[in-house]
Design a protein around this motif. Sequence first.
Motif, short mmCIF file in Angstrom:
data_model
loop_
_atom_site.label_atom_id
_atom_site.label_comp_id
_atom_site.label_asym_id
_atom_site.label_seq_id
_atom_site.Cartn_x
_atom_site.Cartn_y
_atom_site.Cartn_z
N GLY A 262 4.01 3.09 0.26
CA GLY A 262 4.70 3.99 -0.64
C GLY A 262 4.01 3.96 -1.99
O GLY A 262 3.48 2.94 -2.39
N ARG A 263 4.05 5.11 -2.69
CA ARG A 263 3.41 5.22 -4.00
C ARG A 263 4.31 4.82 -5.16
O ARG A 263 3.84 4.63 -6.27
N ASN A 264 5.61 4.70 -4.89
CA ASN A 264 6.56 4.33 -5.94
C ASN A 264 7.84 3.82 -5.29
O ASN A 264 7.95 3.78 -4.06
N LEU B 139 8.18 -8.15 5.17
CA LEU B 139 7.62 -8.52 3.86
C LEU B 139 7.38 -7.25 3.07
O LEU B 139 7.00 -6.23 3.64
N ILE B 140 7.58 -7.34 1.75
CA ILE B 140 7.27 -6.24 0.85
C ILE B 140 6.30 -6.75 -0.20
O ILE B 140 6.53 -7.80 -0.80
N THR B 141 5.21 -5.99 -0.44
CA THR B 141 4.39 -6.22 -1.62
C THR B 141 4.74 -5.09 -2.57
O THR B 141 4.78 -3.92 -2.19
N LEU B 142 5.03 -5.45 -3.81
CA LEU B 142 5.60 -4.50 -4.75
C LEU B 142 4.92 -4.60 -6.11
O LEU B 142 4.94 -5.66 -6.74
N ASP B 143 4.33 -3.50 -6.54
CA ASP B 143 3.73 -3.42 -7.87
C ASP B 143 4.85 -3.34 -8.90
O ASP B 143 5.84 -2.64 -8.69
N VAL B 144 4.69 -4.04 -10.01
CA VAL B 144 5.71 -4.03 -11.05
C VAL B 144 5.65 -2.74 -11.87
O VAL B 144 6.66 -2.08 -12.08
N MET B 145 4.46 -2.37 -12.32
CA MET B 145 4.30 -1.24 -13.23
C MET B 145 3.84 -0.01 -12.46
O MET B 145 2.68 0.08 -12.05
N LEU C 141 6.10 -6.23 10.24
CA LEU C 141 6.01 -5.01 9.45
C LEU C 141 5.94 -5.35 7.98
O LEU C 141 6.79 -6.08 7.46
N VAL C 142 4.92 -4.82 7.29
CA VAL C 142 4.73 -5.03 5.87
C VAL C 142 4.88 -3.69 5.16
O VAL C 142 4.26 -2.70 5.57
N LEU C 143 5.70 -3.67 4.12
CA LEU C 143 5.84 -2.48 3.28
C LEU C 143 5.05 -2.73 2.00
O LEU C 143 5.33 -3.70 1.28
N VAL C 144 4.08 -1.89 1.73
CA VAL C 144 3.25 -1.97 0.52
C VAL C 144 3.69 -0.85 -0.41
O VAL C 144 3.66 0.32 -0.02
#
Length: 139
Positions: free
Chosen positions: A31-33, A48-54, A3-6
């Motif tokens: 997720g959007r935020n 795994l999580i891929t996470l945008d910083v900004m 399972l990947v959380l984006v």
Amino acid sequence: MALVLVVDDELSFRFFLKALFETEGHEVVVGRNAREGIAHLKKRKPDLITLDVMMPEHGGLEMYRALNAEEAWRDIPVIMLSGVQTDTYAHALAMSGATGAPLPEPYAYVEKPPTPERLLELARPVLERGGGTSGRNER
């Protein structure tokens, strides 16, 4: 299947990452935020999580701090993705210690736009073993 959380505020980038990991045979939730990302975490722990910083409203560093504050979530590998240069991100991470406990480095930090090959190169070892930490940063 892992399972990947984006978590990313850009629709096109969420779509890109979802398609990339689903093509590899993994389940993906998006997720959007940070608020939406944490809501997904409360339902099911990802590998795994891929996470945008900004991100507007609830940003990536806020979510990363929340991940590290919860013992059950600390071991989830996080690939931070951002248009922010690696040196700038490292400074922001160091400065975050002024408002609380210093944050550990994520599993990887990758500047946008990443190549699909590079993301998969980083993600495969984690997804094949069902999670883990190793602390790598990438430009």
